[in-house]
Design a protein around this motif. Sequence first.
Motif, PDB file in Angstrom:
ATOM      1  N   ARG A  53      71.067  -8.817   7.962  1.00 29.15           N
ATOM      2  CA  ARG A  53      72.044  -9.900   7.996  1.00 29.15           C
ATOM      3  C   ARG A  53      73.237  -9.615   7.090  1.00 29.15           C
ATOM      4  O   ARG A  53      74.373  -9.928   7.429  1.00 29.15           O
ATOM      5  CB  ARG A  53      71.358 -11.218   7.666  1.00 29.15           C
ATOM      6  CG  ARG A  53      70.595 -11.716   8.888  1.00 29.15           C
ATOM      7  CD  ARG A  53      69.312 -12.447   8.597  1.00 29.15           C
ATOM      8  NE  ARG A  53      68.653 -12.745   9.865  1.00 29.15           N
ATOM      9  CZ  ARG A  53      67.938 -11.864  10.577  1.00 29.15           C
ATOM     10  NH1 ARG A  53      67.772 -10.634  10.134  1.00 29.15           N
ATOM     11  NH2 ARG A  53      67.385 -12.203  11.722  1.00 29.15           N
ATOM     12  N   PHE A  54      72.977  -8.995   5.955  1.00 25.97           N
ATOM     13  CA  PHE A  54      74.060  -8.591   5.054  1.00 25.97           C
ATOM     14  C   PHE A  54      74.966  -7.598   5.775  1.00 25.97           C
ATOM     15  O   PHE A  54      76.201  -7.709   5.729  1.00 25.97           O
ATOM     16  CB  PHE A  54      73.455  -7.970   3.791  1.00 25.97           C
ATOM     17  CG  PHE A  54      74.407  -7.814   2.649  1.00 25.97           C
ATOM     18  CD1 PHE A  54      74.511  -8.785   1.672  1.00 25.97           C
ATOM     19  CD2 PHE A  54      75.191  -6.672   2.526  1.00 25.97           C
ATOM     20  CE1 PHE A  54      75.389  -8.645   0.597  1.00 25.97           C
ATOM     21  CE2 PHE A  54      76.069  -6.515   1.466  1.00 25.97           C
ATOM     22  CZ  PHE A  54      76.166  -7.513   0.501  1.00 25.97           C
ATOM     23  N   ALA A  55      74.370  -6.630   6.458  1.00 31.33           N
ATOM     24  CA  ALA A  55      75.144  -5.633   7.212  1.00 31.33           C
ATOM     25  C   ALA A  55      75.958  -6.301   8.322  1.00 31.33           C
ATOM     26  O   ALA A  55      77.103  -5.915   8.571  1.00 31.33           O
ATOM     27  CB  ALA A  55      74.217  -4.568   7.789  1.00 31.33           C
ATOM     28  N   ALA A  56      75.391  -7.310   8.980  1.00 30.79           N
ATOM     29  CA  ALA A  56      76.112  -8.012  10.047  1.00 30.79           C
ATOM     30  C   ALA A  56      77.342  -8.727   9.501  1.00 30.79           C
ATOM     31  O   ALA A  56      78.416  -8.723  10.122  1.00 30.79           O
ATOM     32  CB  ALA A  56      75.184  -9.008  10.738  1.00 30.79           C
ATOM     33  N   LYS A  57      77.206  -9.343   8.334  1.00 30.36           N
ATOM     34  CA  LYS A  57      78.334 -10.029   7.700  1.00 30.36           C
ATOM     35  C   LYS A  57      79.437  -9.030   7.351  1.00 30.36           C
ATOM     36  O   LYS A  57      80.631  -9.285   7.588  1.00 30.36           O
ATOM     37  CB  LYS A  57      77.857 -10.766   6.447  1.00 30.36           C
ATOM     38  CG  LYS A  57      76.894 -11.914   6.753  1.00 30.36           C
ATOM     39  CD  LYS A  57      76.162 -12.360   5.493  1.00 30.36           C
ATOM     40  CE  LYS A  57      75.053 -13.326   5.782  1.00 30.36           C
ATOM     41  NZ  LYS A  57      75.508 -14.676   6.099  1.00 30.36           N
ATOM     42  N   GLU A  58      79.051  -7.902   6.786  1.00 29.92           N
ATOM     43  CA  GLU A  58      80.020  -6.848   6.456  1.00 29.92           C
ATOM     44  C   GLU A  58      80.702  -6.329   7.721  1.00 29.92           C
ATOM     45  O   GLU A  58      81.922  -6.135   7.744  1.00 29.92           O
ATOM     46  CB  GLU A  58      79.326  -5.698   5.734  1.00 29.92           C
ATOM     47  CG  GLU A  58      78.861  -6.021   4.334  1.00 29.92           C
ATOM     48  CD  GLU A  58      79.954  -5.865   3.288  1.00 29.92           C
ATOM     49  OE1 GLU A  58      81.086  -5.462   3.631  1.00 29.92           O
ATOM     50  OE2 GLU A  58      79.666  -6.157   2.119  1.00 29.92           O
ATOM     51  N   ALA A  59      79.914  -6.089   8.772  1.00 29.80           N
ATOM     52  CA  ALA A  59      80.469  -5.573  10.018  1.00 29.80           C
ATOM     53  C   ALA A  59      81.467  -6.567  10.623  1.00 29.80           C
ATOM     54  O   ALA A  59      82.536  -6.171  11.111  1.00 29.80           O
ATOM     55  CB  ALA A  59      79.349  -5.261  11.006  1.00 29.80           C
TER      56      ALA A  59
END
Length: 133
Positions: A53-59
Amino acid sequence: MIIGMGSDLCNIERIQAALDRHGGRFEQRCFTEVERAKAARRPYTRAGTYAKRFAAKEAFSKAVGTGFYRGVYMKDIGVVNAPSGAPTLQLTGGAAKRLAEMVPDGHEAVIHLTLTDDHPWAQAFVIIEARPL
């Protein structure tokens, strides 16, 4: 037409270290209530759940071209599941506003999200499509 694209790679062990060090404060600051509830149901893969989820926010922040500036905050970007079970994003606040600014008149935004992990890595890709109404 594609109006934005972003990707991110996140280290699951880094997220675990943040959970160990900051606990609930980190969770409250970065994740929505829905995301925290999902992670709580996955005690053995909690850090991996958060890392994706952290990666999705960054993406997403990369796909809209702002990073976490111009009113786009992590808690404004939430990973939810569509009725089919596929992951997608639910946006509020500055994230929703920034996306609306990008969409040409007569179009709607469609967000495509894919998540994956293979310890110690979690990865997300976001494609934002402007689809004619």
